[in-house]
Write a protein that holds these residues in place. Sequence first.
Motif, short mmCIF file in Angstrom:
data_model
loop_
_atom_site.label_atom_id
_atom_site.label_comp_id
_atom_site.label_asym_id
_atom_site.label_seq_id
_atom_site.Cartn_x
_atom_site.Cartn_y
_atom_site.Cartn_z
N GLU A 121 0.81 -1.22 0.00
CA GLU A 121 0.00 0.00 0.00
C GLU A 121 0.85 1.27 0.00
O GLU A 121 0.36 2.36 -0.31
N GLY A 122 2.11 1.16 0.38
CA GLY A 122 3.00 2.31 0.41
C GLY A 122 4.42 1.85 0.17
O GLY A 122 4.76 0.68 0.40
N MET A 123 5.28 2.78 -0.29
CA MET A 123 6.65 2.43 -0.65
C MET A 123 7.64 3.34 0.09
O MET A 123 7.39 4.53 0.27
N ILE A 124 8.78 2.74 0.48
CA ILE A 124 9.85 3.48 1.15
C ILE A 124 11.15 3.23 0.40
O ILE A 124 11.48 2.09 0.05
N ILE A 125 11.90 4.32 0.17
CA ILE A 125 13.21 4.26 -0.48
C ILE A 125 14.27 4.70 0.52
O ILE A 125 14.12 5.75 1.16
N VAL A 126 15.33 3.93 0.66
CA VAL A 126 16.47 4.31 1.49
C VAL A 126 17.69 4.37 0.59
O VAL A 126 18.22 3.34 0.17
N GLY A 127 18.12 5.58 0.27
CA GLY A 127 19.27 5.77 -0.59
C GLY A 127 20.45 6.35 0.17
O GLY A 127 20.40 6.55 1.38
N GLU A 128 21.51 6.63 -0.57
CA GLU A 128 22.70 7.22 0.05
C GLU A 128 23.59 7.81 -1.03
O GLU A 128 23.31 7.69 -2.24
N VAL A 129 24.65 8.44 -0.61
CA VAL A 129 25.59 9.06 -1.53
C VAL A 129 26.14 8.01 -2.50
O VAL A 129 26.33 6.85 -2.15
N GLY A 130 26.38 8.45 -3.76
CA GLY A 130 26.99 7.56 -4.73
C GLY A 130 26.02 7.01 -5.75
O GLY A 130 24.93 6.56 -5.41
N GLY A 131 26.41 7.06 -7.02
CA GLY A 131 25.62 6.47 -8.08
C GLY A 131 24.40 7.29 -8.47
O GLY A 131 24.17 8.39 -7.97
N ARG A 132 23.59 6.71 -9.38
CA ARG A 132 22.42 7.41 -9.92
C ARG A 132 21.12 6.70 -9.62
O ARG A 132 20.08 7.04 -10.19
N ALA A 133 21.15 5.71 -8.72
CA ALA A 133 19.93 4.93 -8.46
C ALA A 133 18.78 5.80 -7.99
O ALA A 133 17.63 5.59 -8.37
N GLU A 134 19.07 6.77 -7.14
CA GLU A 134 18.03 7.65 -6.61
C GLU A 134 17.48 8.56 -7.70
O GLU A 134 16.26 8.84 -7.74
N GLU A 135 18.35 9.03 -8.59
CA GLU A 135 17.88 9.88 -9.69
C GLU A 135 17.02 9.08 -10.66
O GLU A 135 15.99 9.58 -11.15
N ASP A 136 17.42 7.84 -10.95
CA ASP A 136 16.61 6.97 -11.80
C ASP A 136 15.25 6.72 -11.14
O ASP A 136 14.21 6.69 -11.81
N ALA A 137 15.27 6.55 -9.81
CA ALA A 137 14.02 6.36 -9.08
C ALA A 137 13.13 7.59 -9.18
O ALA A 137 11.90 7.48 -9.33
N ALA A 138 13.72 8.78 -9.11
CA ALA A 138 12.94 10.02 -9.21
C ALA A 138 12.25 10.11 -10.56
O ALA A 138 11.08 10.53 -10.65
N GLU A 139 12.94 9.72 -11.63
CA GLU A 139 12.31 9.73 -12.95
C GLU A 139 11.14 8.76 -12.99
O GLU A 139 10.09 9.05 -13.58
N TRP A 140 11.33 7.59 -12.40
CA TRP A 140 10.25 6.60 -12.36
C TRP A 140 9.06 7.13 -11.55
O TRP A 140 7.90 6.96 -11.96
N ILE A 141 9.33 7.78 -10.43
CA ILE A 141 8.27 8.31 -9.57
C ILE A 141 7.45 9.37 -10.33
O ILE A 141 6.21 9.37 -10.27
N LYS A 142 8.13 10.26 -11.03
CA LYS A 142 7.41 11.28 -11.79
C LYS A 142 6.48 10.64 -12.81
O LYS A 142 5.32 11.05 -12.97
N ASP A 143 6.98 9.63 -13.51
CA ASP A 143 6.16 8.93 -14.50
C ASP A 143 5.00 8.20 -13.82
O ASP A 143 3.86 8.23 -14.31
N TYR A 144 5.27 7.57 -12.69
CA TYR A 144 4.25 6.82 -11.95
C TYR A 144 3.12 7.74 -11.50
O TYR A 144 1.93 7.42 -11.66
N PHE A 145 3.45 8.89 -10.97
CA PHE A 145 2.42 9.82 -10.50
C PHE A 145 1.62 10.41 -11.67
O PHE A 145 0.45 10.75 -11.51
N ARG A 146 2.25 10.52 -12.84
CA ARG A 146 1.55 11.04 -14.02
C ARG A 146 0.51 10.06 -14.55
O ARG A 146 -0.57 10.44 -14.97
N ARG A 147 0.86 8.77 -14.53
CA ARG A 147 0.01 7.79 -15.19
C ARG A 147 -0.93 7.04 -14.26
O ARG A 147 -1.69 6.18 -14.71
N THR A 148 -0.88 7.33 -12.95
CA THR A 148 -1.68 6.58 -11.98
C THR A 148 -2.67 7.51 -11.29
O THR A 148 -2.30 8.55 -10.77
#
Length: 700
Positions: free
Chosen positions: A244-271
Amino acid sequence: MASMRGGQAVRQSHIKLQQLSRHSRRQFSSSPTSRGYQDTVQNLRIGKHTRVIYQGFTGRVATSNARDSIAYGTNIVGGVTPGKEGEHLGLPLLPDLRKAKEQLKPDATAVFVAAPQCGKAIEDAIEAEIPLIVAVAEHIPLHDIMRVTSILKTQSKSRLVGANAPGIIAPIGFCRIGFQPLPTFAPGHIGIVAKSGTLSYEAVASVTRAGLGQSLCIGMGGDIIAGTNIVDGLKVFEQDPETEGMIIVGEVGGRAEEDAAEWIKDYFRRTSKPKPIAALVGGIYAPGGRIMGHAGAWAARGEHTAAEKYKILQDAGATMVDHPEKFGGVMKTLLSQSGRDVSKITGNPADQKRGYHTAKRRGPMVHSTRPSTLFQRQQQSRKLHLRAEQAPQVLKPYLENLEGVTLTQDAAPPDAFYVGLTVDRTERQPCIRTSSTTDVKTFRETAKRFPFDQRSPPSDSLIASSISHINAPSSSTKPLTALISALAKMYTEKEAVTISSSVSISSTGQLQLHTPSMVLQFDDSAYRSNARHEDIHSLRQKSKEQPEEVEAETSGIVFIKLTNPEANIGTLVNGAGLAMNTIDALRNHGGHATNFLDTGGKATSETVKKSFELILKDERVKVIFVNIFGGLTDGGMIAEGILLAFREVEMRGVPVVVRIRGTNEEVGQRTIAESGLDLEAFDGFEEAAKRVVEIAGGGK
């Protein structure tokens, strides 16, 4: 340097390697070529139905872990130890994965194999087409993992979680594949995907206390490359009816969080009614250029900082928190605001619709907290950074026959461009990285990655594309091609993480590599786990490093001295992610830490004592903050370690504030409270942090 024949020889040797590699690659899957690795993401949906086996089944660590997981309710059906056959823990023991696949029909394998052999064990599981492969070991060499991820991209049967990850657990289905601290988890409806183990346990505990529980928790792991990333986890949570809800735990280094942000924007647009998302990013105040405990916890040139990633996620629509203790309350609020009935979400998950999640635990579960060589850091992993003055010595064998290429001690001119070999974490592959400028302000926008398969040298066409991106004169194309090819050869042969330099063209048309700008970073794990490249790693100059950091390393501790002159709070934390977040959270309360200290996931009493000694070497320290979340670490044992330090270390009157949560937290808190020493024990982080800052500011 010398004749162009040398450059041609380098290319010819690479072409031969390419041809050999193409003919020698193992075919790992019979699945249709139209499908790919992304099709395996739903293999992460484990539960009561999941049939789990172990690789390395009869090992001490695997045996202990399997007992706990069986008691928890995990459907373990047997395991593999090469050369052995019969029974183990009353379950089938088979000599190889082929027989295990045929007889046990597993859905998942827990790879409890030490780092030197782990890459091969993962490859074996891919070849056997095991749907889910969970690798927990630390210190698997980077190039071993890049080879694995190259293989994974050629097939659509197997999905990897890890390496260097706590694993994956579905509390709503009592299915654990990994070494998560079971008492912390509760069946429920929040999905969690995390880089950091200790931060994820903190998030889990907060969600459990809030009555929400967890549907699925995925440990991405703290290595440079992960088989499953944050976006993969979010895709599963979106499709999972129990989440029912999602939690992200990120940290310094890499682009995983930025890739997640792009996915989140798309998810909120289409849902129309999206599931709420909360997130945290550790390392907001991490010093630049340092590796913060995890092998992947460092920002490469041009990457966003943790603070920038925090803002990127926030702008995408994620609700941000500054400490994982806050996730439970925040998620309850978000669920209510999204129109969901929180009272039903916090109800009995056994009433939920996925039938295989309703089975009850089989017998008592005894959680083991004993240290193990599979998980515990014997010496902390660090990437070897060679100094600029060492560049000629290391590069000479690869560049000495290249015509039109020279090394210079001069600083790079303003018109220099950037050439490098490094890791593309999103593509999970090595890459050529080039930019038409080395200017810090514009580098992020101008630099481009050109990934290639780790098993083969970069192709001529890929090298040509990377050179085209530089906009260099056509007369420089041949020497640049030879240079990039030579650096790629060195990158693979010496198992580098990053090789890069500012490059300019002299008035005579020569390519000049400016050694003051060079980055020569090599994989420490290749040396420590597999004894490879002693010639490179013997160049480490410990005498030029911070003495406390070198001393800490010998005890399996990551210690980084922070240089802020205002700092006066020493920190002692278990887990790299939690250590980063502790520094961040103290800053948010107005305090400044003198150090980063990660005792490792399995701190011992002696480790705690040594940590106190290291912290107290800094005369700035006015108070020590011990922040422990007892996942694999026992809270009672940590408390005993603190008392040991008080007995055997000259504390010079420095007060200590202790916050112990998790495994045996009551025992640890009581031990501290009843010690009669200058110690203060707290349950919650907020009150502990406020007290620490109060003492540091002169209060008592």
